[in-house]
Structure formats: structure tokens, C-alpha cells
Design a protein around this motif. Structure first.
Motif, PDB file in Angstrom:
ATOM      1  N   LEU A 287       0.820  -1.205   0.000  1.00 42.91           N
ATOM      2  CA  LEU A 287       0.000   0.000   0.000  1.00 42.91           C
ATOM      3  C   LEU A 287       0.858   1.261   0.000  1.00 42.91           C
ATOM      4  O   LEU A 287       0.496   2.278  -0.605  1.00 42.91           O
ATOM      5  CB  LEU A 287      -0.926   0.006   1.221  1.00 42.91           C
ATOM      6  CG  LEU A 287      -2.001  -1.083   1.285  1.00 42.91           C
ATOM      7  CD1 LEU A 287      -2.750  -0.997   2.607  1.00 42.91           C
ATOM      8  CD2 LEU A 287      -2.957  -0.974   0.119  1.00 42.91           C
ATOM      9  N   ASN A 288       2.010   1.201   0.660  1.00 41.74           N
ATOM     10  CA  ASN A 288       2.871   2.377   0.777  1.00 41.74           C
ATOM     11  C   ASN A 288       3.549   2.765  -0.533  1.00 41.74           C
ATOM     12  O   ASN A 288       3.985   3.909  -0.699  1.00 41.74           O
ATOM     13  CB  ASN A 288       3.949   2.140   1.834  1.00 41.74           C
ATOM     14  CG  ASN A 288       3.407   2.181   3.249  1.00 41.74           C
ATOM     15  OD1 ASN A 288       2.335   2.721   3.497  1.00 41.74           O
ATOM     16  ND2 ASN A 288       4.135   1.591   4.177  1.00 41.74           N
ATOM     17  N   GLN A 289       3.667   1.830  -1.472  1.00 45.72           N
ATOM     18  CA  GLN A 289       4.428   2.099  -2.690  1.00 45.72           C
ATOM     19  C   GLN A 289       3.876   3.289  -3.479  1.00 45.72           C
ATOM     20  O   GLN A 289       4.625   4.052  -4.078  1.00 45.72           O
ATOM     21  CB  GLN A 289       4.451   0.859  -3.579  1.00 45.72           C
ATOM     22  CG  GLN A 289       5.274  -0.286  -3.024  1.00 45.72           C
ATOM     23  CD  GLN A 289       5.200  -1.529  -3.893  1.00 45.72           C
ATOM     24  OE1 GLN A 289       4.758  -1.488  -5.049  1.00 45.72           O
ATOM     25  NE2 GLN A 289       5.619  -2.661  -3.339  1.00 45.72           N
ATOM     26  N   VAL A 290       2.576   3.469  -3.455  1.00 42.39           N
ATOM     27  CA  VAL A 290       1.961   4.530  -4.255  1.00 42.39           C
ATOM     28  C   VAL A 290       2.290   5.916  -3.712  1.00 42.39           C
ATOM     29  O   VAL A 290       2.085   6.926  -4.401  1.00 42.39           O
ATOM     30  CB  VAL A 290       0.433   4.319  -4.335  1.00 42.39           C
ATOM     31  CG1 VAL A 290      -0.235   4.675  -3.012  1.00 42.39           C
ATOM     32  CG2 VAL A 290      -0.181   5.109  -5.488  1.00 42.39           C
ATOM     33  N   LYS A 295       3.881  11.879  -4.008  1.00 38.94           N
ATOM     34  CA  LYS A 295       4.967  12.835  -3.773  1.00 38.94           C
ATOM     35  C   LYS A 295       5.398  13.491  -5.079  1.00 38.94           C
ATOM     36  O   LYS A 295       5.628  14.707  -5.134  1.00 38.94           O
ATOM     37  CB  LYS A 295       6.162  12.156  -3.114  1.00 38.94           C
ATOM     38  CG  LYS A 295       7.296  13.120  -2.769  1.00 38.94           C
ATOM     39  CD  LYS A 295       8.465  12.426  -2.121  1.00 38.94           C
ATOM     40  CE  LYS A 295       9.531  13.437  -1.698  1.00 38.94           C
ATOM     41  NZ  LYS A 295       9.997  14.281  -2.827  1.00 38.94           N
ATOM     42  N   GLY A 296       5.511  12.705  -6.154  1.00 39.21           N
ATOM     43  CA  GLY A 296       5.899  13.262  -7.439  1.00 39.21           C
ATOM     44  C   GLY A 296       4.920  14.302  -7.943  1.00 39.21           C
ATOM     45  O   GLY A 296       5.314  15.379  -8.404  1.00 39.21           O
ATOM     46  N   VAL A 297       3.628  13.994  -7.833  1.00 43.18           N
ATOM     47  CA  VAL A 297       2.602  14.952  -8.260  1.00 43.18           C
ATOM     48  C   VAL A 297       2.649  16.200  -7.388  1.00 43.18           C
ATOM     49  O   VAL A 297       2.541  17.329  -7.899  1.00 43.18           O
ATOM     50  CB  VAL A 297       1.207  14.299  -8.212  1.00 43.18           C
ATOM     51  CG1 VAL A 297       0.116  15.328  -8.487  1.00 43.18           C
ATOM     52  CG2 VAL A 297       1.116  13.163  -9.230  1.00 43.18           C
ATOM     53  N   ALA A 343      -3.644  10.054   0.357  1.00 43.54           N
ATOM     54  CA  ALA A 343      -3.736  11.140  -0.624  1.00 43.54           C
ATOM     55  C   ALA A 343      -3.913  12.492   0.060  1.00 43.54           C
ATOM     56  O   ALA A 343      -3.314  13.494  -0.345  1.00 43.54           O
ATOM     57  CB  ALA A 343      -4.889  10.876  -1.586  1.00 43.54           C
ATOM     58  N   SER A 344      -4.719  12.526   1.107  1.00 45.32           N
ATOM     59  CA  SER A 344      -4.968  13.803   1.785  1.00 45.32           C
ATOM     60  C   SER A 344      -3.699  14.334   2.441  1.00 45.32           C
ATOM     61  O   SER A 344      -3.478  15.553   2.475  1.00 45.32           O
ATOM     62  CB  SER A 344      -6.092  13.657   2.813  1.00 45.32           C
ATOM     63  OG  SER A 344      -5.713  12.795   3.876  1.00 45.32           O
ATOM     64  N   THR A 345      -2.831  13.456   2.946  1.00 46.14           N
ATOM     65  CA  THR A 345      -1.600  13.933   3.580  1.00 46.14           C
ATOM     66  C   THR A 345      -0.631  14.508   2.560  1.00 46.14           C
ATOM     67  O   THR A 345       0.258  15.283   2.914  1.00 46.14           O
ATOM     68  CB  THR A 345      -0.891  12.807   4.354  1.00 46.14           C
ATOM     69  OG1 THR A 345      -0.449  11.790   3.449  1.00 46.14           O
ATOM     70  CG2 THR A 345      -1.804  12.208   5.409  1.00 46.14           C
ATOM     71  N   TYR A 346      -0.785  14.135   1.292  1.00 49.51           N
ATOM     72  CA  TYR A 346       0.048  14.692   0.220  1.00 49.51           C
ATOM     73  C   TYR A 346      -0.652  15.850  -0.497  1.00 49.51           C
ATOM     74  O   TYR A 346      -0.323  16.182  -1.630  1.00 49.51           O
ATOM     75  CB  TYR A 346       0.436  13.602  -0.775  1.00 49.51           C
ATOM     76  CG  TYR A 346       1.559  12.721  -0.282  1.00 49.51           C
ATOM     77  CD1 TYR A 346       2.881  13.101  -0.433  1.00 49.51           C
ATOM     78  CD2 TYR A 346       1.290  11.515   0.359  1.00 49.51           C
ATOM     79  CE1 TYR A 346       3.924  12.305   0.020  1.00 49.51           C
ATOM     80  CE2 TYR A 346       2.317  10.705   0.827  1.00 49.51           C
ATOM     81  CZ  TYR A 346       3.634  11.103   0.654  1.00 49.51           C
ATOM     82  OH  TYR A 346       4.661  10.306   1.112  1.00 49.51           O
ATOM     83  N   ASP A 347      -1.619  16.448   0.182  1.00 51.00           N
ATOM     84  CA  ASP A 347      -2.266  17.665  -0.308  1.00 51.00           C
ATOM     85  C   ASP A 347      -3.054  17.456  -1.601  1.00 51.00           C
ATOM     86  O   ASP A 347      -3.215  18.379  -2.396  1.00 51.00           O
ATOM     87  CB  ASP A 347      -1.222  18.778  -0.513  1.00 51.00           C
ATOM     88  CG  ASP A 347      -1.802  20.168  -0.255  1.00 51.00           C
ATOM     89  OD1 ASP A 347      -2.760  20.275   0.519  1.00 51.00           O
ATOM     90  OD2 ASP A 347      -1.297  21.140  -0.848  1.00 51.00           O
ATOM     91  N   GLN A 348      -3.555  16.236  -1.814  1.00 53.45           N
ATOM     92  CA  GLN A 348      -4.453  15.985  -2.943  1.00 53.45           C
ATOM     93  C   GLN A 348      -5.827  16.520  -2.555  1.00 53.45           C
ATOM     94  O   GLN A 348      -6.368  16.157  -1.510  1.00 53.45           O
ATOM     95  CB  GLN A 348      -4.517  14.500  -3.263  1.00 53.45           C
ATOM     96  CG  GLN A 348      -3.153  13.827  -3.369  1.00 53.45           C
ATOM     97  CD  GLN A 348      -2.372  14.207  -4.605  1.00 53.45           C
ATOM     98  OE1 GLN A 348      -2.757  13.891  -5.728  1.00 53.45           O
ATOM     99  NE2 GLN A 348      -1.257  14.886  -4.402  1.00 53.45           N
ATOM    100  N   LYS A 349      -6.397  17.361  -3.375  1.00 53.52           N
ATOM    101  CA  LYS A 349      -7.611  18.086  -2.989  1.00 53.52           C
ATOM    102  C   LYS A 349      -8.885  17.257  -3.117  1.00 53.52           C
ATOM    103  O   LYS A 349      -9.847  17.460  -2.370  1.00 53.52           O
ATOM    104  CB  LYS A 349      -7.739  19.361  -3.833  1.00 53.52           C
ATOM    105  CG  LYS A 349      -6.509  20.254  -3.810  1.00 53.52           C
ATOM    106  CD  LYS A 349      -6.130  20.666  -2.400  1.00 53.52           C
ATOM    107  CE  LYS A 349      -4.937  21.608  -2.399  1.00 53.52           C
ATOM    108  NZ  LYS A 349      -4.483  21.954  -1.029  1.00 53.52           N
ATOM    109  N   VAL A 350      -8.908  16.352  -4.096  1.00 51.88           N
ATOM    110  CA  VAL A 350     -10.113  15.562  -4.392  1.00 51.88           C
ATOM    111  C   VAL A 350      -9.673  14.134  -4.689  1.00 51.88           C
ATOM    112  O   VAL A 350      -8.607  13.908  -5.280  1.00 51.88           O
ATOM    113  CB  VAL A 350     -10.872  16.149  -5.600  1.00 51.88           C
ATOM    114  CG1 VAL A 350     -12.007  15.235  -6.047  1.00 51.88           C
ATOM    115  CG2 VAL A 350     -11.410  17.540  -5.263  1.00 51.88           C
ATOM    116  N   PHE A 351     -10.500  13.162  -4.294  1.00 56.14           N
ATOM    117  CA  PHE A 351     -10.202  11.754  -4.560  1.00 56.14           C
ATOM    118  C   PHE A 351     -11.429  11.107  -5.182  1.00 56.14           C
ATOM    119  O   PHE A 351     -12.446  10.885  -4.506  1.00 56.14           O
ATOM    120  CB  PHE A 351      -9.810  11.028  -3.272  1.00 56.14           C
ATOM    121  CG  PHE A 351      -9.256   9.649  -3.484  1.00 56.14           C
ATOM    122  CD1 PHE A 351      -7.890   9.442  -3.561  1.00 56.14           C
ATOM    123  CD2 PHE A 351     -10.101   8.557  -3.608  1.00 56.14           C
ATOM    124  CE1 PHE A 351      -7.367   8.173  -3.754  1.00 56.14           C
ATOM    125  CE2 PHE A 351      -9.596   7.281  -3.801  1.00 56.14           C
ATOM    126  CZ  PHE A 351      -8.221   7.083  -3.870  1.00 56.14           C
TER     127      PHE A 351
END
Length: 518
Positions: A287-290, A295-297, A343-351
Motif C-alpha cells: 500500500l505504501n508504494q503509491v 509525492k511526485g505529483v 492522498a490527503s496527507t500529500y495535499d491531494q484536494k479531491v479523490f
């Protein structure tokens, strides 16, 4: 008619009590946020696939596609209304094969199987009659709409490089479609340009420089037709798999102020027929691999600073329709809710979850519209987890996943605990990391108000079950097809938070002092 349980079987409670309990301290860093999500972080898709779409010798889409979905079902309507509102993205693999029957387009073909067509199908069509029906449905259910546009219109496939589409995008059909949409007063929150055309593409690809030039054309078109900034839909892209060089080139060409949100897709568990799918879902290292993709995005976003940051505009654990033996079960929530947390911890706004309905990965059953277990986990996230994301640290144990946000309804914080372990429960104590105390012990949190707890477990304790229990009450729709009440269990704040083996729990603590949440 559904078989109704009043309570989950007592055997589950006995099994949970016999599992080995491990004490864990979790530290919440509430002084400052580490990220911000959109208020409507939870998102689902509706796809174009017709009933003839088949993978792995099965055809699971039935009448769940955008063009043939029966919009009159009470169960479907109530499931969407419960979010108040739910963000829906209309799009998918065939969106770059869809023409809009408006303006100069007079014929309106159905998707037909065609060996040399994109994804094995001919061109399809969205009639304005169907668009009217969809918008009445969206308005009635309070949907916040993202619409995926055809970004291949006017292009041709290269004769020298298979899969590469060349030439300028032709915007006339989109112009006519937008003008019709505006004339009807239909609300579109955002337009996404193309589907999986970035990098190596999926079925088709567009050069990054060409895509950058074309998205400028789209942005100018939106500005022209939607004159008032407050009603102007956002422009999103590229809606594909992240490849660093392609994303950088696209954003360098388009420049700042063009793309409002940088969108990408996540399918991190491989093909849907993988016999090891269940093991992958329960493997924390897998699960952690993604996280490297997130991080890249995020790095690209920090470099080019699109207004709305990054969105996961499509995500499923498995490619090609999902996994029929996993996606509808309680086990899928370990992947799904962990992905939203990460995703939320990496500042992704919407999932955006693929999909609301259809294939083997819908939140709802494709034929009965009965919610699958993941639906209830998503609804609780939407109701409990606010947009402000907090850092969390804990004693090292990879089987326990923890994410913290400011509570959606103030005051307090809300946490989600995901226990992947088959035989260990966790007794959680909390500490509050005080600002300016680096190197000093954290303060153990002792609450004075009862905690609000929502414990999700499989009906019989078997994570392959397709019925989930909330606080030991099975979640099944009522006879009137309403979503059942989802009330918290109030727990004495002086006791540890107990997370049973292979379970998921949301916990809201109203008197936790987090300056970031004020």
C-alpha cells in the motif's frame, strides 16, 4: 427485499475479544496543518462503458453506463442525496470517443464493438435529450459535477507511431455543447480535458507540448462563454497516469493560470484478475508504494502552482473493471480508505473513486443499487473528516494506519484507524504534540467529553463479507430504500480507543485542543 439483521452476530464480538491486544500511543500534531483538501474531497465517477464491455470473461457493466443508467431508482437517488452534496465526475476511457449531438453534429451513433476502435469500440454520442435527463437527475440529487471532455476531437492517429494522436484539437463541438449547457442553466463545477492521454497513454496518447497548447484553447473558450468568474467552471487536466517529464513539459507549455487543477489517476494494485489481490490489500508495504506517485505529483504542483492543486480524478484498486471477488467486500475498504487518507496527507484536494456504479468496483451494486461496504466508509469520511489535515506519528506498527483531520463539524479532531492485522487488536492512547516543545515529551491527552466512535466490521468477521456493521448494527437499506442511520457510539474519554482486528474506526474528539482547527 433484503434479509434484515438487528445486530451483528455475537460470534464476531467474541472473536474480536480473543485477539491479542497491543497498546499503541498515537501523537496528533495539531499546531499547524500539513495539507488541505477540498470540502468535497470524496468523489465518484460515472463511466461511459456500454453493456458489451467485458474483461476476464465477464461483462459486469450491464446498464450502469452514462447512456443507459436508469436514473429513476430510489436507491440510487437516496445514496447520492445522503452526501449532500456528492462530487461526481462524468468520464472514463471512452470519453475521447464521445461526440455531442448539438450544432453541426446531426447523427448520434451508439457505441458498437469495433476491433480497430479506441478500446475496441466505435464512436459514441451524447444526445442533448440524454444530457437534459442527466442534469435533471444531478440537480435533483444535488451533485457537484465534473465533466470529462473529448480531447481527441479533430485529431488523427499517427501513421508512424501507434497510439499517438496528432494535430490540433478542434473545439467546435465542445463550444456548441457548452453553449447548450449554458442556455439551459446547467451547473458544471469543472471540465476535465481528456482521459489517460498523458505519458504513454492508455489506448491513445497526445504529446505533452500539443496538450499544453490545446488546454490553453479550452481555457480561453471557458472564459469566453462563461463571462462571470463566479460561475466559470474550472479547467482540469491531464486526467492520466503520472509521468514526471510529460507533466513538467505540459505545465511549462500551458503556463500558470491555465489549468486550475492538476489531475492524475491511481490504479496501484494491478489487474483485476490477480489472485493475490486480497494479500496486496492487507500488505502495508504494498500500500505504501503509491506514496511515491503522490509525492511526485505534489512536487510538480509546488513547482507550477496550479490554483486548485492536485486531484486524483480517477482511482480504483484494480485495472479493467476491478476485482469481482474483492471490490464488493468489506476488505476493499482497507485499500480505499487508506488511499484517501494517504492522498490527503500529500495535499491531494479531491479523490474520485471509480466508480459510483458499474464494473466490479462500484460503491453501489450494479443491478440492485444496494450500497457495497465501501459506500458507508466513504459517507462517514465525507461527514466527519474536515478539510484541514493534521500530522500523526505513532509507535512503529505498519498494520495500524492512522490519519487525522480537523473535524468537519467543529470543534475537535476526527481520526480514522485502519487495522490490517488478522489477529491483533490495538488499544490506542493519544498524545498532543504541543508547539515549541521539540525534543520534550508529548502531553498525554485526557479527554473530558465522551468520544464519538464509528466502528466498521464485516458482518461475520470474514472480511470477504459484502455486508458491513457499524457499531454492531448491519448497514442495510430500509424498506423505503433510504440509507440507514449512522449514529456514533459515545465512549468514556478516560478509556483507550479499542480497534478490533481487521476493522476500521472513525473517532471524533470534540475537546482535543488543536490550534490548526480553531
Amino acid at each position: 427485499m433484503y434479509f434484515k439483521f438487528t445486530f451483528c452476530p455475537i460470534i464476531l464480538l467474541l472473536w474480536a475479544s480473543l485477539s491479542f491486544a497491543q497498546n499503541v500511543n498515537v501523537v496528533i500534531h495539531g499546531a499547524a496543518s500539513i495539507a488541505k483538501t477540498d470540502d468535497n474531497f470524496v468523489c465518484v465517477t460515472l463511466d461511459w462503458w456500454p453493456a458489451e464491455k467485458c474483461d476476464y470473461n465477464q461483462c459486469p457493466w450491464g446498464k450502469a453506463g452514462i447512456l443507459n443508467l436508469d436514473l429513476r431508482y430510489g436507491a440510487l437517488i437516496n445514496a447520492i442525496k445522503a452526501f449532500n452534496p456528492l462530487r461526481i465526475k462524468v468520464g472514463g476511457s471512452l470519453q475521447d470517443n464521445v461526440v455531442y449531438k448539438v450544432g453541426e453534429v446531426s447523427s448520434c451513433p451508439n457505441f458498437m464493438k469495433r476491433e480497430d476502435g479506441l478500446f475496441g469500440f466505435s464512436q459514441g454520442c451524447l444526445s442533448m435529450e440524454r444530457w437534459d435527463q442527466l442534469n435533471r437527475f444531478f440537480n435533483h440529487t444535488g451533485v457537484k459535477l465534473t465533466f470529462g471532455l473529448n480531447a481527441l476531437f479533430g485529431r488523427n492517429e499517427s501513421q508512424t507511431e501507434k497510439g499517438l494522436w496528432i494535430g490540433d484539437w478542434q473545439p467546435q463541438n465542445t463550444r456548441d455543447f457548452m453553449q447548450y449547457t449554458i442556455s439551459k442553466g446547467y451547473k458544471v463545477d469543472s471540465y476535465e480535458f481528456g482521459n489517460q492521454l498523458s505519458g504513454s497513454g492508455m489506448g491513445a496518447k497526445v504529446d505533452a507540448k500539443q496538450y499544453g497548447k490545446d488546454v490553453i484553447v479550452l481555457k480561453n473558450l471557458v472564459k469566453e462563454l462563461y463571462a462571470h468568474p463566479e460561475t466559470q467552471p474550472k479547467v482540469l487536466g491531464p486526467g492520466g497516469f503520472y509521468e514526471e517529464k510529460w507533466f513538467n513539459t505540459f505545465l511549462e507549455v500551458s503556463g500558470q493560470g491555465i489549468v486550475d487543477g492538476l489531475t492524475h489517476h491511481i490504479y496501484n494494485l494491478g489487474p483485476g484478475d490477480d489472485p493475490n489481490m486480497m494479500n496486496k490489500i492487507l500488505d502495508p508495504s504494498y500500500l505504501n508504494q503509491v506514496s511515491q506517485t503522490y509525492k511526485g505529483v505534489s512536487d510538480v504542483v509546488n513547482k507550477f502552482r496550479p490554483q486548485l492543486g492536485a486531484w486524483v480524478s480517477e482511482s480504483g484498486r484494480a485495472l479493467n473493471g476491478g476485482s469481482k471477488d474483492v471490490s464488493r467486500t468489506f476488505a476493499d475498504g482497507f485499500w480505499y480508505l487508506d488511499q484517501m487518507g494517504m492522498a490527503s496527507t500529500y495535499d491531494q484536494k479531491v479523490f474520485c473513486r471509480q466508480a459510483l456504479i458499474g464494473g466490479n468496483y462500484g460503491l453501489l451494486n450494479a443491478t440492485t443499487f444496494v450500497p457495497n461496504p465501501d459506500y458507508y466508509g466513504a459517507l462517514l469520511w465525507h461527514r466527519l473528516m474536515g478539510s484541514t489535515v493534521l500530522a500523526v506519528t505513532k509507535e512503529s506498527d505498519p498494520d495500524l494506519r492512522v490519519y487525522a483531520h480537523c473535524a468537519k463539524k467543529k470543534p475537535g479532531v476526527s481520526l480514522i484507524f485502519i487495522n490490517l492485522s488478522k489477529d491483533r487488536s490495538f488499544n490506542i492512547t493519544l498524545s498532543n504534540a504541543k508547539p515549541g516543545d521539540a525534543g520534550k515529551p508529548n502531553y498525554e491527552f485526557v479527554g473530558k467529553q465522551n468520544r464519538e466512535e464509528y466502528h466498521l466490521r464485516a458482518l461475520t468477521g470474514d472480511i470477504k463479507d459484502d455486508i458491513v456493521c457499524l457499531n454492531d448494527v448491519p448497514m442495510v437499506q430500509t424498506d423505503s430504500e433510504d440509507i440507514p442511520a449512522m449514529d456514533p457510539k459515545l465512549v468514556d474519554a478516560s478509556t483507550p480507543i479499542s480497534i478490533a482486528a481487521q476493522s476500521i474506526a472513525y473517532v471524533t474528539i470534540r475537546d482535543f485542543e488543536a490550534p490548526a482547527c480553531v
